[in-house]
Design a protein around this motif. Structure first.
Motif, short mmCIF file in Angstrom:
data_model
loop_
_atom_site.label_atom_id
_atom_site.label_comp_id
_atom_site.label_asym_id
_atom_site.label_seq_id
_atom_site.Cartn_x
_atom_site.Cartn_y
_atom_site.Cartn_z
N PRO A 12 -68.50 4.16 9.84
CA PRO A 12 -67.86 3.69 11.08
C PRO A 12 -68.61 2.49 11.69
CG PRO A 12 -68.15 6.08 11.12
CD PRO A 12 -68.90 5.56 9.92
N ASP A 13 -67.83 1.58 12.29
CA ASP A 13 -68.42 0.38 12.90
C ASP A 13 -69.48 0.73 13.93
OD1 ASP A 13 -66.89 -1.32 11.38
OD2 ASP A 13 -65.31 -1.51 12.89
N ARG A 14 -69.25 1.75 14.71
CA ARG A 14 -70.22 2.14 15.75
C ARG A 14 -71.55 2.52 15.11
NH1 ARG A 14 -72.78 1.43 20.09
NH2 ARG A 14 -73.40 3.26 21.23
N LEU A 52 -77.26 1.12 13.72
CA LEU A 52 -78.26 0.83 12.70
C LEU A 52 -78.83 -0.58 12.87
CD1 LEU A 52 -76.67 2.44 9.52
CD2 LEU A 52 -78.70 3.22 10.74
N ALA A 53 -77.98 -1.54 13.18
CA ALA A 53 -78.43 -2.91 13.40
C ALA A 53 -79.35 -2.99 14.61
CB ALA A 53 -77.23 -3.84 13.58
N GLN A 54 -79.02 -2.25 15.67
CA GLN A 54 -79.85 -2.23 16.87
C GLN A 54 -81.22 -1.62 16.57
OE1 GLN A 54 -77.43 -0.09 19.68
NE2 GLN A 54 -76.26 -1.90 20.27
N GLU A 106 -87.11 -2.32 15.51
CA GLU A 106 -88.24 -2.13 14.61
C GLU A 106 -88.86 -3.48 14.22
OE1 GLU A 106 -86.75 0.19 11.35
OE2 GLU A 106 -87.14 2.08 12.38
N GLY A 107 -88.04 -4.49 14.11
CA GLY A 107 -88.54 -5.83 13.76
C GLY A 107 -89.36 -6.44 14.88
N GLY A 108 -89.12 -6.00 16.10
CA GLY A 108 -89.82 -6.54 17.27
C GLY A 108 -91.22 -5.95 17.46
#
Length: 48
Positions: free
Chosen positions: A31-33, A38-40, A45-47
């Motif tokens: 699902p898009d949500r 997952l992207a958020q 985590e990258g920050g």
């Protein structure tokens, strides 16, 4: 003996149905949500 055969047949049908449902579920799109969440998470985590 017939009772054992009947139970085995029922188990076989249940197994086939569970496998079919599982395979159908694997084919479903994410699902898009969920993709957004997952992207958020990746972004956070990258920050670190």
């Amino acid at each position: 003996m017939a009772d054992d055969t009947s139970k085995a047949s029922i188990r076989e049908q249940i197994n086939e149905n569970l496998k079919r449902v599982y395979e159908d579920t694997l084919k479903e799109e994410v699902p898009d949500r969920f993709k957004i969440l997952l992207a958020q998470l990746k972004e956070k985590e990258g920050g670190k």
